[in-house]
Structure formats: structure tokens, C-alpha cells
Design a protein around this motif. Sequence first.
Motif, mmCIF file in Angstrom:
data_model
loop_
_atom_site.group_PDB
_atom_site.id
_atom_site.type_symbol
_atom_site.label_atom_id
_atom_site.label_comp_id
_atom_site.label_asym_id
_atom_site.label_seq_id
_atom_site.Cartn_x
_atom_site.Cartn_y
_atom_site.Cartn_z
ATOM 1 N N LEU A 176 0.812 -1.213 0.000
ATOM 2 C CA LEU A 176 0.000 0.000 0.000
ATOM 3 C C LEU A 176 0.847 1.266 0.000
ATOM 4 C CD1 LEU A 176 -2.666 -1.265 2.515
ATOM 5 C CD2 LEU A 176 -3.126 -0.604 0.155
ATOM 6 N N ALA A 177 2.069 1.169 0.536
ATOM 7 C CA ALA A 177 2.973 2.317 0.539
ATOM 8 C C ALA A 177 3.754 2.429 -0.767
ATOM 9 C CB ALA A 177 3.937 2.224 1.719
ATOM 10 N N GLY A 178 3.526 1.493 -1.685
ATOM 11 C CA GLY A 178 4.115 1.599 -3.017
ATOM 12 C C GLY A 178 5.409 0.856 -3.232
ATOM 13 N N ARG A 179 5.873 0.092 -2.225
ATOM 14 C CA ARG A 179 7.111 -0.670 -2.379
ATOM 15 C C ARG A 179 6.901 -2.074 -1.832
ATOM 16 N NH1 ARG A 179 11.847 3.226 -0.176
ATOM 17 N NH2 ARG A 179 12.744 1.179 0.255
ATOM 18 N N PRO A 180 6.238 -2.934 -2.609
ATOM 19 C CA PRO A 180 5.857 -4.264 -2.106
ATOM 20 C C PRO A 180 7.026 -5.150 -1.707
ATOM 21 C CG PRO A 180 5.462 -4.069 -4.474
ATOM 22 C CD PRO A 180 5.745 -2.691 -3.976
ATOM 23 N N ASP A 181 8.223 -4.863 -2.207
ATOM 24 C CA ASP A 181 9.385 -5.681 -1.851
ATOM 25 C C ASP A 181 10.102 -5.175 -0.600
ATOM 26 O OD1 ASP A 181 8.968 -7.320 -4.063
ATOM 27 O OD2 ASP A 181 10.190 -6.048 -5.370
ATOM 28 N N SER A 182 9.595 -4.117 0.008
ATOM 29 C CA SER A 182 10.297 -3.489 1.135
ATOM 30 C C SER A 182 9.643 -3.822 2.471
ATOM 31 C CB SER A 182 10.349 -1.971 0.929
ATOM 32 O OG SER A 182 11.061 -1.639 -0.236
ATOM 33 N N VAL A 183 9.367 -5.100 2.678
ATOM 34 C CA VAL A 183 8.690 -5.517 3.908
ATOM 35 C C VAL A 183 9.565 -5.238 5.130
ATOM 36 C CG1 VAL A 183 7.672 -7.468 5.139
ATOM 37 C CG2 VAL A 183 7.359 -7.248 2.665
ATOM 38 N N ARG A 184 10.866 -5.513 5.020
ATOM 39 C CA ARG A 184 11.760 -5.256 6.150
ATOM 40 C C ARG A 184 11.829 -3.764 6.473
ATOM 41 N NH1 ARG A 184 14.990 -9.305 8.032
ATOM 42 N NH2 ARG A 184 15.013 -11.248 6.822
ATOM 43 N N ALA A 185 11.791 -2.935 5.439
ATOM 44 C CA ALA A 185 11.823 -1.487 5.661
ATOM 45 C C ALA A 185 10.562 -1.021 6.384
ATOM 46 C CB ALA A 185 11.979 -0.752 4.332
ATOM 47 N N VAL A 186 9.444 -1.686 6.118
ATOM 48 C CA VAL A 186 8.211 -1.372 6.846
ATOM 49 C C VAL A 186 8.396 -1.687 8.325
ATOM 50 C CG1 VAL A 186 5.797 -2.041 7.188
ATOM 51 C CG2 VAL A 186 6.671 -1.655 4.879
ATOM 52 N N GLY A 187 8.973 -2.854 8.612
ATOM 53 C CA GLY A 187 9.228 -3.213 10.003
ATOM 54 C C GLY A 187 10.141 -2.215 10.690
ATOM 55 N N ALA A 188 11.172 -1.755 9.957
ATOM 56 C CA ALA A 188 12.102 -0.781 10.532
ATOM 57 C C ALA A 188 11.403 0.548 10.803
ATOM 58 C CB ALA A 188 13.286 -0.577 9.590
ATOM 59 N N ALA A 189 10.537 0.975 9.879
ATOM 60 C CA ALA A 189 9.812 2.236 10.069
ATOM 61 C C ALA A 189 8.868 2.146 11.262
ATOM 62 C CB ALA A 189 9.037 2.591 8.801
ATOM 63 N N CYS A 190 8.209 0.999 11.411
ATOM 64 C CA CYS A 190 7.318 0.815 12.562
ATOM 65 C C CYS A 190 8.111 0.811 13.866
ATOM 66 C CB CYS A 190 6.529 -0.482 12.417
ATOM 67 S SG CYS A 190 5.241 -0.434 11.142
ATOM 68 N N ALA A 191 9.298 0.198 13.839
ATOM 69 C CA ALA A 191 10.136 0.148 15.038
ATOM 70 C C ALA A 191 10.599 1.541 15.452
ATOM 71 C CB ALA A 191 11.341 -0.755 14.798
ATOM 72 N N ARG A 192 10.725 2.454 14.479
ATOM 73 C CA ARG A 192 11.168 3.822 14.775
ATOM 74 C C ARG A 192 9.997 4.781 14.980
ATOM 75 N NH1 ARG A 192 14.730 2.668 10.408
ATOM 76 N NH2 ARG A 192 13.419 3.938 9.036
ATOM 77 N N ASN A 193 8.789 4.279 14.953
ATOM 78 C CA ASN A 193 7.605 5.125 15.110
ATOM 79 C C ASN A 193 7.694 5.924 16.413
ATOM 80 O OD1 ASN A 193 5.030 6.221 15.295
ATOM 81 N ND2 ASN A 193 4.028 4.274 15.743
ATOM 82 N N PRO A 194 7.758 7.260 16.335
ATOM 83 C CA PRO A 194 7.889 8.050 17.568
ATOM 84 C C PRO A 194 6.573 8.251 18.307
ATOM 85 C CG PRO A 194 7.839 9.511 15.676
ATOM 86 C CD PRO A 194 7.789 8.107 15.127
ATOM 87 N N LEU A 195 5.468 7.814 17.692
ATOM 88 C CA LEU A 195 4.152 8.084 18.275
ATOM 89 C C LEU A 195 3.310 6.814 18.369
ATOM 90 C CD1 LEU A 195 3.413 11.350 16.257
ATOM 91 C CD2 LEU A 195 4.045 11.226 18.674
ATOM 92 N N PRO A 196 3.789 5.809 19.127
ATOM 93 C CA PRO A 196 2.984 4.593 19.259
ATOM 94 C C PRO A 196 1.604 4.909 19.823
ATOM 95 C CG PRO A 196 4.706 4.680 20.943
ATOM 96 C CD PRO A 196 4.999 5.774 19.970
ATOM 97 N N ILE A 197 0.646 4.103 19.444
ATOM 98 C CA ILE A 197 -0.779 4.221 19.765
ATOM 99 C C ILE A 197 -1.430 5.287 18.884
ATOM 100 C CG2 ILE A 197 -2.568 4.558 21.515
ATOM 101 C CD1 ILE A 197 -0.603 3.628 23.627
#
Length: 243
Positions: A176-197
Motif C-alpha cells: 500500500l505504501a508503493g514498495r511491495p518488496d520493502s517488507v523489512r523497511a516497513v518493520g524498521a519504520a514501525c520500530a522507529r515510530n515516535p508516536l505509538p498508539i
Amino acid sequence: MEGSTREGNSREGSAKATQGTDVAYAKAQQGGGRVPARAGLPNGGGGPPAGAASACHRPQSMRRTELIHRTVDSPLGSLLLVASPAGLVRVAYSVEDHEDVLEGLEALAPGGVERAGAALDGPARQFEDYFAGRRNEFTVRVDLPDPPPTFGAQVLQTVQRVPYGAVATYTDIAALAGRPDSVRAVGAACARNPLPIVVPCHRVVRLDGSLGHYVAGPAAKRWLLRFETLGPDRQVPTHRPGR
């Protein structure tokens, strides 16, 4: 009405899950609470939903002149809220060590990091309403460091589209973010999310339905998914991260 129907469907799906089964796994397997990439997200997944937290993005190099902070109690322990004049900068769990978080933010605030008076009462009330089951999304302004063109910012925008009571997979978000092969990058972005919840990365799970990483630990992530599915009326036990 749509929100009520969606919440009702999510709770019905949860009731069918075997007792003790991971809620995220059960919802992904049943499909009722899953938001697959092929179906897209509300509003096309192109940005936060109407009424949701609105973002003010700025380059990493731009320094905030001043920051204010306060804490709010929650079933997951004390939450630190930090804001700039533009919006909410950080939400931190107690397991992240609030003092360390504030110290790390001082470099971004030449004007200092001060304890808030009433300035953060509005965001604090939204958290109180969320944990009381009276709020399904946050409408606070947020001040994120990355400009929208970065993939990390696109991931966080897309995560904001995952509805309350539902889950999406890291694979779904990548597509949905436009880079279907970047699953690990999605995980990294979620891990760096400064605003959980506020930016609900707890609603993003692995393709097999298992929870995956969460800043406050898998037990906190499971608690949030159960809470959003069952609601406070089902008396989801309080969880304190790190215990």
C-alpha cells in the motif's frame, strides 16, 4: 455508524477465536479483522483518515525551538507525551525510560524541554478516552521529523489507515505504501515510530499472524489488540510492560 459496524464485526470475529489463541493470528486467519493489500484501506490508503491525527512534517535538520512534556497514566503504565508548538513529537512507554527520552530530545530543542502546564491536557484527555473505550482514533496534531516523500513517512501515513479493531500485515503495508518488496523497511519504520498508539503500528502483524516486534514488547502489543477487539467492558487485564 460505519465505525460502530466495523467495531461490531471485529468483536464478533474475536468471539470465534479459540481461547488463548493470539488475537492477531485469529483475526488474520478469519479475515474479518484483516485489511489485505488487495482490498486497500479506507480513503485509498493515501493519507490519514478524515479527523485522524494531522501531521506537520519537517526535515531532520530543523530544530524545534522548545518542547513541553507531561505524563498520563494508562493500563500499560505511564506514558510520556512530548510536544512542540507544531504538535505531538513523542509518545514513550515507561520501558523506554522517560528521562532518557527527554535527554535525547534536548538536542532538538534549543529553548529547552519544559514540563507542560495545561498545554497538553487535550492530548492527555484523548489518551484517557481511548483507554476508556470512548475514542477509536486520535485527532491531535503531530510533528514528525521526516518530510512526506521518505518511505518511512509513507509507511506511518499508511499505518494510520488501519482501522481500530483490525490488523494489516507488514506485507500489506509495503504494498500500500508503493514498495511491495520493502517488507523489512516497513518493520524498521514501525520500530522507529515516535508516536505509538497515535500512529497504530501495534495493528501491523506478520504474514503468519504472529505479532512481530513492538517497542513496549509483544505482551503490550497483544494487550492493545485484545483491548481494541474486546473493549473495556470485557475487563481486559491491566498490563505493565517489563513485568
